[in-house]
Motif scaffolding. Structure first.
Motif, PDB file in Angstrom:
ATOM      1  N   THR A   8       0.820  -1.216   0.000  1.00 23.36           N
ATOM      2  CA  THR A   8       0.000   0.000   0.000  1.00 23.36           C
ATOM      3  C   THR A   8       0.851   1.263   0.000  1.00 23.36           C
ATOM      4  N   LEU A   9       1.878   1.299   0.835  1.00 20.98           N
ATOM      5  CA  LEU A   9       2.668   2.520   1.008  1.00 20.98           C
ATOM      6  C   LEU A   9       3.854   2.586   0.054  1.00 20.98           C
ATOM      7  N   GLY A  10       4.397   1.439  -0.314  1.00 19.33           N
ATOM      8  CA  GLY A  10       5.529   1.425  -1.245  1.00 19.33           C
ATOM      9  C   GLY A  10       6.831   1.868  -0.604  1.00 19.33           C
ATOM     10  N   ILE A  11       7.901   1.778  -1.379  1.00 17.82           N
ATOM     11  CA  ILE A  11       9.215   2.231  -0.908  1.00 17.82           C
ATOM     12  C   ILE A  11       9.245   3.749  -0.827  1.00 17.82           C
ATOM     13  N   PHE A  12       8.612   4.393  -1.790  1.00 10.53           N
ATOM     14  CA  PHE A  12       8.539   5.857  -1.831  1.00 10.53           C
ATOM     15  C   PHE A  12       7.060   6.264  -1.828  1.00 10.53           C
ATOM     16  N   PRO A  13       6.467   6.452  -0.642  1.00 10.44           N
ATOM     17  CA  PRO A  13       5.032   6.784  -0.587  1.00 10.44           C
ATOM     18  C   PRO A  13       4.734   8.149  -1.204  1.00 10.44           C
ATOM     19  N   PRO A  14       3.545   8.329  -1.760  1.00 11.81           N
ATOM     20  CA  PRO A  14       3.142   9.651  -2.262  1.00 11.81           C
ATOM     21  C   PRO A  14       3.238  10.699  -1.150  1.00 11.81           C
ATOM     22  N   GLY A  15       3.722  11.876  -1.524  1.00 10.35           N
ATOM     23  CA  GLY A  15       3.900  12.946  -0.544  1.00 10.35           C
ATOM     24  C   GLY A  15       5.317  13.037  -0.010  1.00 10.35           C
ATOM     25  N   MET A  16       6.123  11.999  -0.246  1.00 18.33           N
ATOM     26  CA  MET A  16       7.518  12.044   0.196  1.00 18.33           C
ATOM     27  C   MET A  16       8.296  13.049  -0.641  1.00 18.33           C
ATOM     28  N   LEU A  17       9.144  13.831   0.010  1.00 21.09           N
ATOM     29  CA  LEU A  17      10.007  14.785  -0.678  1.00 21.09           C
ATOM     30  C   LEU A  17      11.342  14.120  -0.975  1.00 21.09           C
ATOM     31  N   VAL A  18      11.834  14.290  -2.179  1.00 24.96           N
ATOM     32  CA  VAL A  18      13.078  13.628  -2.596  1.00 24.96           C
ATOM     33  C   VAL A  18      13.962  14.610  -3.362  1.00 24.96           C
ATOM     34  N   ARG A  19      15.261  14.356  -3.284  1.00 26.42           N
ATOM     35  CA  ARG A  19      16.224  15.111  -4.095  1.00 26.42           C
ATOM     36  C   ARG A  19      16.640  14.238  -5.268  1.00 26.42           C
ATOM     37  N   LEU A  20      16.598  14.821  -6.454  1.00 20.89           N
ATOM     38  CA  LEU A  20      16.931  14.072  -7.668  1.00 20.89           C
ATOM     39  C   LEU A  20      18.405  14.249  -8.028  1.00 20.89           C
ATOM     40  N   ALA A  21      18.880  13.444  -8.963  1.00 21.67           N
ATOM     41  CA  ALA A  21      20.288  13.480  -9.369  1.00 21.67           C
ATOM     42  C   ALA A  21      20.686  14.848  -9.912  1.00 21.67           C
ATOM     43  N   ASN A  22      19.744  15.583 -10.523  1.00 23.89           N
ATOM     44  CA  ASN A  22      20.068  16.905 -11.068  1.00 23.89           C
ATOM     45  C   ASN A  22      19.978  18.015 -10.021  1.00 23.89           C
ATOM     46  N   GLY A  23      19.726  17.633  -8.755  1.00 21.86           N
ATOM     47  CA  GLY A  23      19.695  18.608  -7.670  1.00 21.86           C
ATOM     48  C   GLY A  23      18.310  19.143  -7.336  1.00 21.86           C
ATOM     49  N   GLU A  24      17.339  18.907  -8.198  1.00 26.29           N
ATOM     50  CA  GLU A  24      15.984  19.398  -7.927  1.00 26.29           C
ATOM     51  C   GLU A  24      15.355  18.649  -6.753  1.00 26.29           C
ATOM     52  N   ILE A  25      14.421  19.325  -6.084  1.00 24.41           N
ATOM     53  CA  ILE A  25      13.635  18.678  -5.037  1.00 24.41           C
ATOM     54  C   ILE A  25      12.226  18.481  -5.583  1.00 24.41           C
ATOM     55  N   GLY A  26      11.743  17.272  -5.431  1.00 24.74           N
ATOM     56  CA  GLY A  26      10.423  16.957  -5.952  1.00 24.74           C
ATOM     57  C   GLY A  26       9.570  16.224  -4.942  1.00 24.74           C
ATOM     58  N   VAL A  27       8.322  15.982  -5.322  1.00 24.97           N
ATOM     59  CA  VAL A  27       7.361  15.272  -4.483  1.00 24.97           C
ATOM     60  C   VAL A  27       6.951  13.994  -5.214  1.00 24.97           C
ATOM     61  N   VAL A  28       7.005  12.882  -4.510  1.00 23.22           N
ATOM     62  CA  VAL A  28       6.515  11.633  -5.077  1.00 23.22           C
ATOM     63  C   VAL A  28       4.998  11.754  -5.224  1.00 23.22           C
ATOM     64  N   THR A  29       4.482  11.452  -6.411  1.00 23.13           N
ATOM     65  CA  THR A  29       3.047  11.598  -6.649  1.00 23.13           C
ATOM     66  C   THR A  29       2.327  10.255  -6.725  1.00 23.13           C
ATOM     67  N   ARG A  30       2.922   9.300  -7.406  1.00 24.73           N
ATOM     68  CA  ARG A  30       2.280   7.990  -7.558  1.00 24.73           C
ATOM     69  C   ARG A  30       3.360   6.929  -7.816  1.00 24.73           C
ATOM     70  N   ALA A  31       2.952   5.676  -7.802  1.00 28.63           N
ATOM     71  CA  ALA A  31       3.889   4.601  -8.111  1.00 28.63           C
ATOM     72  C   ALA A  31       4.323   4.711  -9.562  1.00 28.63           C
ATOM     73  N   GLY A  32       5.516   4.203  -9.846  1.00 31.60           N
ATOM     74  CA  GLY A  32       6.037   4.219 -11.210  1.00 31.60           C
ATOM     75  C   GLY A  32       6.061   2.828 -11.797  1.00 31.60           C
ATOM     76  N   GLY A  33       6.830   2.673 -12.868  1.00 29.94           N
ATOM     77  CA  GLY A  33       6.940   1.377 -13.535  1.00 29.94           C
ATOM     78  C   GLY A  33       7.622   0.340 -12.659  1.00 29.94           C
ATOM     79  N   LYS A  34       8.538   0.798 -11.790  1.00 33.07           N
ATOM     80  CA  LYS A  34       9.233  -0.083 -10.848  1.00 33.07           C
ATOM     81  C   LYS A  34       9.094   0.505  -9.449  1.00 33.07           C
ATOM     82  N   VAL A  35       9.323  -0.337  -8.441  1.00 34.79           N
ATOM     83  CA  VAL A  35       9.120   0.124  -7.058  1.00 34.79           C
ATOM     84  C   VAL A  35      10.069   1.268  -6.675  1.00 34.79           C
TER      85      VAL A  35
END
Length: 389
Positions: free
Chosen positions: A304-331
């Motif tokens: 239900t919650l996944g490894i990266f639940p929706p609403g989690m804040l993450v830093r990407l490889a390019n330095g941007e900060i984003g919000v997990v919105t939904r599950a992707g193609g892989k966990v």
């Protein structure tokens, strides 16, 4: 020019006129843009006979009807997931504020049951937004917010377990009332930085029984609901309280509520510790509790919650900060929308990023407390996250 008679539905006192208005003879009487503020004068003029260009008047009427239709459609729209869940917090708060009256009037079963139905419906409408709200909307009274949050996770896990609707309603109602025996005490504990005193420990360990007794007094007789409240601190290895129950003695509803309670507590900051990242929180609970947890239920929490639940804040490889919105193609490659640039500036629009691409791969989670920018959920998830509170 062809004339059409103006009716009382076409004009409102105090508004500017949208067209030139004439006597029946064709003489200009009131120019476009004129304000007729006196309602009785306006009514006399209409009764006397006001005329306007037929094409302009019919166009205005059509525009008015279209605007009215949009208004009706808007009012008929079901409330958004966030709107429903924020309303659930307010309703539960009001219910708790009048708890003695609710108990005496035997209203708890109906009122909490209705609230459970609303939460289940909101989670069915958009479970990802419901989870994100737990992480991103942590304002308000902790004790109330916590029970609603636990009810959200409980509803989603029950759905994953394919629980029948009546059982789901009972277990979610249990989550909404699990701490009814210690509401004020819980808010005090949230701010406490010292260890619990023996008296406080005793008070804490009595609250499941106290809560169940209050519910019975308030007219609740549902055994699934009462067991969820009475047993939500029991563990299948006998290490829980207040009864030290073992294995099948602990109801399935209580096992679900217990794990949801642990998760929601850890992702919320306390006075003595910061919030734990949601993926770390669940992993930590599973590692620490081990055999004290129902492994089937635990697997559905992970699903239900996944490894990266929706609403989690993450830093990407390019330095941007984003919000997990939904599950992707892989966990490990969820859908993410960036909200801050690599240099910390707010992006004008939330930008979708493919975390399966090296440039946008997730590098680390970000503590919400380190983020000064307010996360506009509606801008990220759309109408499901709309809220005008």
């Amino acid at each position: 020019m062809e004339f059409e008679r103006v009716t009382s539905n076409d004009l409102v006192a105090g508004d500017r006129t949208l067209w030139n208005m004439y006597e029946e003879s064709g003489k200009l009487l009131i120019p476009k843009g004129k304000i007729i503020s006196n309602e009785s004068l306006l009514n006399r003029l209409i009764a006397m006979g006001l005329f306007a260009d037929r094409e302009e008047l019919l166009k205005s009427r059509e525009e008015w009807r279209a605007a009215k239709m949009r208004q009706v459609q808007q009012s008929n729209k079901p409330p958004s997931t966030v709107g429903t869940l924020m309303a659930a917090r307010r309703k539960l708060d009001a219910m708790v504020a009048q708890l003695d009256r609710s108990i005496q009037g035997k209203w708890l079963s109906d009122k909490v049951g209705e609230l459970a139905d609303e939460i289940v419906a909101a989670c069915d409408a958009d479970g990802d937004v419901a989870i994100a709200m737990i992480l991103l909307r942590q304002e308000g009274k902790y004790a109330i917010r916590h029970m609603v949050n636990v009810a959200i996770v409980t509803a989603l896990v029950c759905r994953s377990l394919e629980k029948p609707a009546p059982a789901m309603r009972s277990i979610v109602a249990g989550a909404l009332t699990m701490n009814i025996g210690m509401i004020e005490f819980q808010d005090q504990l949230k701010e406490q930085t010292t260890p619990l005193s023996p008296a406080q420990r005793g008070r804490l360990e009595r609250h499941p029984m106290m809560g169940a007794d209050m519910l019975r007094e308030g007219g609740v007789s549902d055994p699934i609901w009462l067991a969820a409240v009475e047993q939500h601190h029991e563990s299948i290895d006998g290490s829980g309280y207040p009864g030290g129950l073992w294995e099948d003695q602990v109801s399935e509803g209580a096992r679900i509520v217990a794990l949801a309670d642990l998760f929601c507590a850890r992702v919320t900051p306390r006075s003595y510790r910061p919030a734990v990242a949601s993926n770390v929180a669940l992993k930590g609970i599973l590692l620490e509790r081990g055999k004290s947890l129902d492994q089937t239920i635990a697997s559905h929490f992970i699903k239900t919650l996944g490894i990266f639940p929706p609403g989690m804040l993450v830093r990407l490889a390019n330095g941007e900060i984003g919000v997990v919105t939904r599950a992707g193609g892989k966990v490990n490659t969820p859908q993410v929308k960036s909200i801050l640039s690599a240099d910390g500036h707010k992006l004008g629009l939330a930008v979708a990023r493919d975390t399966g691409v090296d440039q946008f791969a997730i590098k680390e989670t970000v503590d919400p407390k380190q983020l000064s920018a307010y996360v506009n959920m509606e801008a990220i998830w759309g109408s499901a996250a709309a809220y005008r509170g």
